[in-house]
Design a protein around this motif. Structure first.
Motif, short mmCIF file in Angstrom:
data_model
loop_
_atom_site.label_atom_id
_atom_site.label_comp_id
_atom_site.label_asym_id
_atom_site.label_seq_id
_atom_site.Cartn_x
_atom_site.Cartn_y
_atom_site.Cartn_z
N LEU A 147 0.85 -1.19 0.00
CA LEU A 147 0.00 0.00 0.00
C LEU A 147 0.88 1.23 0.00
CD1 LEU A 147 -2.58 -1.01 2.76
CD2 LEU A 147 -2.77 -1.34 0.30
N GLY A 148 0.50 2.23 -0.78
CA GLY A 148 1.29 3.44 -0.80
C GLY A 148 0.63 4.50 -1.65
N TYR A 149 1.46 5.42 -2.14
CA TYR A 149 0.97 6.51 -2.99
C TYR A 149 1.80 6.60 -4.26
CZ TYR A 149 -2.15 8.24 0.61
OH TYR A 149 -3.16 8.36 1.51
N ARG A 150 1.12 6.79 -5.39
CA ARG A 150 1.82 6.98 -6.66
C ARG A 150 2.29 8.42 -6.80
NH1 ARG A 150 -1.97 4.90 -11.24
NH2 ARG A 150 -3.65 5.36 -9.76
N ASP A 151 1.59 9.34 -6.16
CA ASP A 151 2.03 10.72 -6.02
C ASP A 151 1.37 11.24 -4.75
OD1 ASP A 151 -0.11 11.37 -8.81
OD2 ASP A 151 -0.65 11.44 -6.70
N GLN A 152 1.31 12.56 -4.57
CA GLN A 152 0.80 13.06 -3.29
C GLN A 152 -0.71 12.86 -3.15
OE1 GLN A 152 2.24 17.10 -3.21
NE2 GLN A 152 4.01 16.51 -1.97
N LEU A 153 -1.37 12.49 -4.22
CA LEU A 153 -2.83 12.39 -4.17
C LEU A 153 -3.38 11.00 -4.44
CD1 LEU A 153 -3.83 15.68 -6.05
CD2 LEU A 153 -3.81 15.26 -3.59
N ARG A 154 -2.66 10.18 -5.21
CA ARG A 154 -3.21 8.92 -5.68
C ARG A 154 -2.64 7.72 -4.93
NH1 ARG A 154 -2.18 8.76 -11.91
NH2 ARG A 154 -0.16 9.59 -11.19
N PRO A 155 -3.49 7.05 -4.14
CA PRO A 155 -3.01 5.86 -3.44
C PRO A 155 -2.98 4.65 -4.37
CG PRO A 155 -5.31 6.22 -2.93
CD PRO A 155 -4.88 7.37 -3.81
N PHE A 156 -2.26 3.65 -3.99
CA PHE A 156 -2.30 2.38 -4.70
C PHE A 156 -2.35 1.23 -3.71
CE2 PHE A 156 1.87 0.56 -4.00
CZ PHE A 156 2.71 1.65 -3.79
N ASP A 157 -2.90 0.12 -4.19
CA ASP A 157 -3.03 -1.11 -3.40
C ASP A 157 -2.72 -2.24 -4.37
OD1 ASP A 157 -5.77 -2.60 -1.41
OD2 ASP A 157 -3.78 -3.34 -1.95
N SER A 158 -1.50 -2.73 -4.35
CA SER A 158 -1.04 -3.70 -5.34
C SER A 158 -0.77 -5.06 -4.73
CB SER A 158 0.23 -3.19 -6.02
OG SER A 158 -0.04 -2.04 -6.80
N TRP A 159 -1.03 -6.09 -5.57
CA TRP A 159 -0.80 -7.47 -5.17
C TRP A 159 0.20 -8.13 -6.11
CZ3 TRP A 159 -2.87 -9.88 -0.91
CH2 TRP A 159 -3.88 -9.18 -0.24
N GLY A 160 1.01 -9.00 -5.55
CA GLY A 160 1.90 -9.80 -6.36
C GLY A 160 1.15 -10.93 -7.05
N GLN A 161 1.86 -11.63 -7.92
CA GLN A 161 1.23 -12.69 -8.70
C GLN A 161 1.08 -13.98 -7.90
OE1 GLN A 161 4.39 -11.89 -8.85
NE2 GLN A 161 5.63 -13.75 -9.10
N GLY A 162 1.74 -14.06 -6.78
CA GLY A 162 1.67 -15.25 -5.94
C GLY A 162 2.83 -16.19 -6.20
N THR A 163 3.31 -16.81 -5.14
CA THR A 163 4.37 -17.80 -5.26
C THR A 163 3.99 -19.02 -4.42
OG1 THR A 163 6.77 -18.17 -5.09
CG2 THR A 163 5.77 -16.81 -3.38
N GLN A 164 4.14 -20.19 -5.00
CA GLN A 164 3.72 -21.42 -4.34
C GLN A 164 4.76 -21.87 -3.33
OE1 GLN A 164 0.78 -23.41 -4.82
NE2 GLN A 164 1.58 -24.46 -2.99
N VAL A 165 4.28 -22.17 -2.14
CA VAL A 165 5.11 -22.78 -1.10
C VAL A 165 4.48 -24.13 -0.77
CG1 VAL A 165 5.86 -22.65 1.30
CG2 VAL A 165 5.93 -20.61 -0.15
N THR A 166 5.25 -25.18 -0.91
CA THR A 166 4.78 -26.53 -0.62
C THR A 166 5.71 -27.17 0.40
OG1 THR A 166 3.89 -26.76 -2.86
CG2 THR A 166 4.18 -28.78 -1.56
N VAL A 167 5.13 -27.61 1.50
CA VAL A 167 5.91 -28.24 2.58
C VAL A 167 5.50 -29.70 2.66
CG1 VAL A 167 6.59 -28.13 4.99
CG2 VAL A 167 5.94 -26.04 3.79
N SER A 168 6.45 -30.57 2.44
CA SER A 168 6.16 -32.01 2.48
C SER A 168 6.42 -32.57 3.87
CB SER A 168 7.02 -32.74 1.46
OG SER A 168 8.39 -32.61 1.77
N SER A 169 5.65 -33.57 4.23
CA SER A 169 5.79 -34.16 5.57
C SER A 169 6.80 -35.29 5.58
CB SER A 169 4.44 -34.67 6.05
OG SER A 169 3.92 -35.61 5.13
#
Length: 120
Positions: free
Chosen positions: A98-120
């Motif tokens: 979360l942040g601002y692109r300039d003094q007036l415009r906020p942004f809320d960005s998400w990454g594409q996701g990364t898989q985490v797999t934990v084996s037992s």
């Protein structure tokens, strides 16, 4: 536009460690909070950890004592060090910024996701 690029996911055995990274780039004036969320199949996306700029870090109960979130403000990058991983940590991990692109415009960005797999 603000882009997030994640890296560091993979397959690990229970008890192992992984470090996730998420770098933000593009039109960024300032960043307030950076966080990590995860979503397992059939479940909702839940908060793992969040690190505000200059505020208190917040962890999900499941992450306390095992995961550490940190940020490098100079690189606009957030990290998630995950230790003592358990099979129930298996999920797609997403970063959120979360942040601002300039003094007036906020942004809320998400990454594409990364898989985490934990084996037992």
């Amino acid at each position: 536009q603000v882009q997030l690029v994640e890296s560091g996911g993979g397959l690990v055995q229970a008890g192992g460690s992984l470090r996730l990274s998420c770098a933000a780039s593009g039109s960024i004036f300032s960043i307030s909070s950076m966080g990590w969320y995860r979503q397992a199949p059939g479940n909702r996306r839940d908060l793992v950890a969040i690190i505000p700029r200059g505020g208190d870090i917040n962890y999900a109960d499941s992450a306390k004592g095992r995961f550490t979130i940190s940020r490098d403000n100079a690189k606009n990058t957030v990290y998630l060090q995950m230790n003592s991983l358990k099979p129930e940590d298996t999920a797609v991990y997403y970063c959120n910024v979360l942040g601002y692109r300039d003094q007036l415009r906020p942004f809320d960005s998400w990454g594409q996701g990364t898989q985490v797999t934990v084996s037992s």
